[in-house]
Design a protein around this motif. Structure first.
Motif, mmCIF file in Angstrom:
data_model
loop_
_atom_site.group_PDB
_atom_site.id
_atom_site.type_symbol
_atom_site.label_atom_id
_atom_site.label_comp_id
_atom_site.label_asym_id
_atom_site.label_seq_id
_atom_site.Cartn_x
_atom_site.Cartn_y
_atom_site.Cartn_z
ATOM 1 N N GLY A 43 -7.775 -18.835 -35.765
ATOM 2 C CA GLY A 43 -7.800 -17.586 -35.006
ATOM 3 C C GLY A 43 -7.413 -16.397 -35.866
ATOM 4 O O GLY A 43 -8.021 -15.322 -35.780
ATOM 5 N N LYS A 44 -6.416 -16.590 -36.723
ATOM 6 C CA LYS A 44 -5.998 -15.517 -37.633
ATOM 7 C C LYS A 44 -7.114 -15.176 -38.618
ATOM 8 O O LYS A 44 -7.367 -14.008 -38.903
ATOM 9 C CB LYS A 44 -4.740 -15.920 -38.398
ATOM 10 C CG LYS A 44 -3.498 -16.002 -37.552
ATOM 11 C CD LYS A 44 -2.330 -16.502 -38.392
ATOM 12 C CE LYS A 44 -1.095 -16.767 -37.576
ATOM 13 N NZ LYS A 44 0.004 -17.293 -38.402
ATOM 14 N N LEU A 45 -7.776 -16.207 -39.141
ATOM 15 C CA LEU A 45 -8.869 -15.977 -40.091
ATOM 16 C C LEU A 45 -10.034 -15.253 -39.432
ATOM 17 O O LEU A 45 -10.628 -14.337 -40.028
ATOM 18 C CB LEU A 45 -9.344 -17.300 -40.690
ATOM 19 C CG LEU A 45 -8.385 -17.983 -41.647
ATOM 20 C CD1 LEU A 45 -8.898 -19.380 -41.994
ATOM 21 C CD2 LEU A 45 -8.186 -17.165 -42.902
ATOM 22 N N ILE A 46 -10.365 -15.628 -38.216
ATOM 23 C CA ILE A 46 -11.450 -14.967 -37.492
ATOM 24 C C ILE A 46 -11.099 -13.510 -37.228
ATOM 25 O O ILE A 46 -11.935 -12.621 -37.407
ATOM 26 C CB ILE A 46 -11.767 -15.714 -36.180
ATOM 27 C CG1 ILE A 46 -12.420 -17.056 -36.511
ATOM 28 C CG2 ILE A 46 -12.671 -14.885 -35.268
ATOM 29 C CD1 ILE A 46 -12.527 -18.000 -35.333
ATOM 30 N N ALA A 47 -9.857 -13.243 -36.820
ATOM 31 C CA ALA A 47 -9.426 -11.866 -36.564
ATOM 32 C C ALA A 47 -9.491 -11.031 -37.838
ATOM 33 O O ALA A 47 -9.938 -9.876 -37.812
ATOM 34 C CB ALA A 47 -8.010 -11.853 -35.990
ATOM 35 N N GLU A 48 -9.073 -11.581 -38.956
ATOM 36 C CA GLU A 48 -9.116 -10.862 -40.233
ATOM 37 C C GLU A 48 -10.560 -10.604 -40.646
ATOM 38 O O GLU A 48 -10.885 -9.519 -41.138
ATOM 39 C CB GLU A 48 -8.380 -11.654 -41.314
ATOM 40 C CG GLU A 48 -8.374 -11.000 -42.676
ATOM 41 C CD GLU A 48 -7.613 -9.686 -42.747
ATOM 42 O OE1 GLU A 48 -7.764 -8.980 -43.760
ATOM 43 O OE2 GLU A 48 -6.886 -9.348 -41.803
ATOM 44 N N GLU A 50 -13.123 -10.237 -38.677
ATOM 45 C CA GLU A 50 -13.617 -9.167 -37.806
ATOM 46 C C GLU A 50 -13.062 -7.808 -38.238
ATOM 47 O O GLU A 50 -13.779 -6.814 -38.231
ATOM 48 C CB GLU A 50 -13.256 -9.447 -36.346
ATOM 49 C CG GLU A 50 -14.079 -10.546 -35.726
ATOM 50 C CD GLU A 50 -15.565 -10.213 -35.679
ATOM 51 O OE1 GLU A 50 -15.923 -9.077 -35.325
ATOM 52 O OE2 GLU A 50 -16.370 -11.102 -36.011
ATOM 53 N N ARG A 51 -11.779 -7.774 -38.606
ATOM 54 C CA ARG A 51 -11.172 -6.521 -39.054
ATOM 55 C C ARG A 51 -11.873 -6.007 -40.303
ATOM 56 O O ARG A 51 -12.190 -4.821 -40.410
ATOM 57 C CB ARG A 51 -9.677 -6.721 -39.343
ATOM 58 C CG ARG A 51 -8.938 -5.426 -39.682
ATOM 59 C CD ARG A 51 -7.533 -5.691 -40.170
ATOM 60 N NE ARG A 51 -7.498 -6.337 -41.469
ATOM 61 C CZ ARG A 51 -7.751 -5.725 -42.638
ATOM 62 N NH1 ARG A 51 -8.072 -4.458 -42.672
ATOM 63 N NH2 ARG A 51 -7.680 -6.388 -43.776
ATOM 64 N N LEU A 52 -12.154 -6.905 -41.245
ATOM 65 C CA LEU A 52 -12.839 -6.511 -42.474
ATOM 66 C C LEU A 52 -14.273 -6.060 -42.194
ATOM 67 O O LEU A 52 -14.755 -5.097 -42.790
ATOM 68 C CB LEU A 52 -12.831 -7.661 -43.486
ATOM 69 C CG LEU A 52 -11.468 -8.015 -44.064
ATOM 70 C CD1 LEU A 52 -11.561 -9.285 -44.893
ATOM 71 C CD2 LEU A 52 -10.917 -6.864 -44.883
ATOM 72 N N ARG A 53 -14.944 -6.750 -41.283
ATOM 73 C CA ARG A 53 -16.308 -6.377 -40.918
ATOM 74 C C ARG A 53 -16.333 -4.981 -40.298
ATOM 75 O O ARG A 53 -17.190 -4.158 -40.624
ATOM 76 C CB ARG A 53 -16.894 -7.398 -39.956
ATOM 77 C CG ARG A 53 -18.346 -7.113 -39.602
ATOM 78 C CD ARG A 53 -18.930 -8.159 -38.676
ATOM 79 N NE ARG A 53 -18.976 -9.444 -39.353
ATOM 80 C CZ ARG A 53 -18.794 -10.611 -38.763
ATOM 81 N NH1 ARG A 53 -18.544 -10.667 -37.477
ATOM 82 N NH2 ARG A 53 -18.859 -11.734 -39.443
#
Length: 65
Positions: A43-48, A50-53
């Motif tokens: 979940g943390k990796l997915i959120a990061e 998305e933030r970078l995207r």
């Protein structure tokens, strides 16, 4: 594992977790503990990601002005 949402590949997932448990001290962790850790960190990796995207899109939009 080709499709992480596929229950038909659950046996492969269980095998991967059991192989992880055989490493060093991971054998002391339960299947549930490892699954919870992977879910939380995923979940943390997915959120990061998305933030970078979003940041990349914002940067591209601001350079077009």
């Amino acid at each position: 594992m080709k499709n992480p949402d596929s229950w038909t590949e659950y046996a492969e997932f269980v095998d991967m977790i059991n192989n992880l448990r055989k490493l060093d001290t991971l054998g002391e962790c339960s299947f549930k503990e490892i699954d919870k850790f992977l879910y939380t960190e995923g979940g943390k990796l997915i959120a990061e990601k998305e933030r970078l995207r979003t940041a990349k899109k914002d940067t591209a939009a601001s350079t077009q002005l």
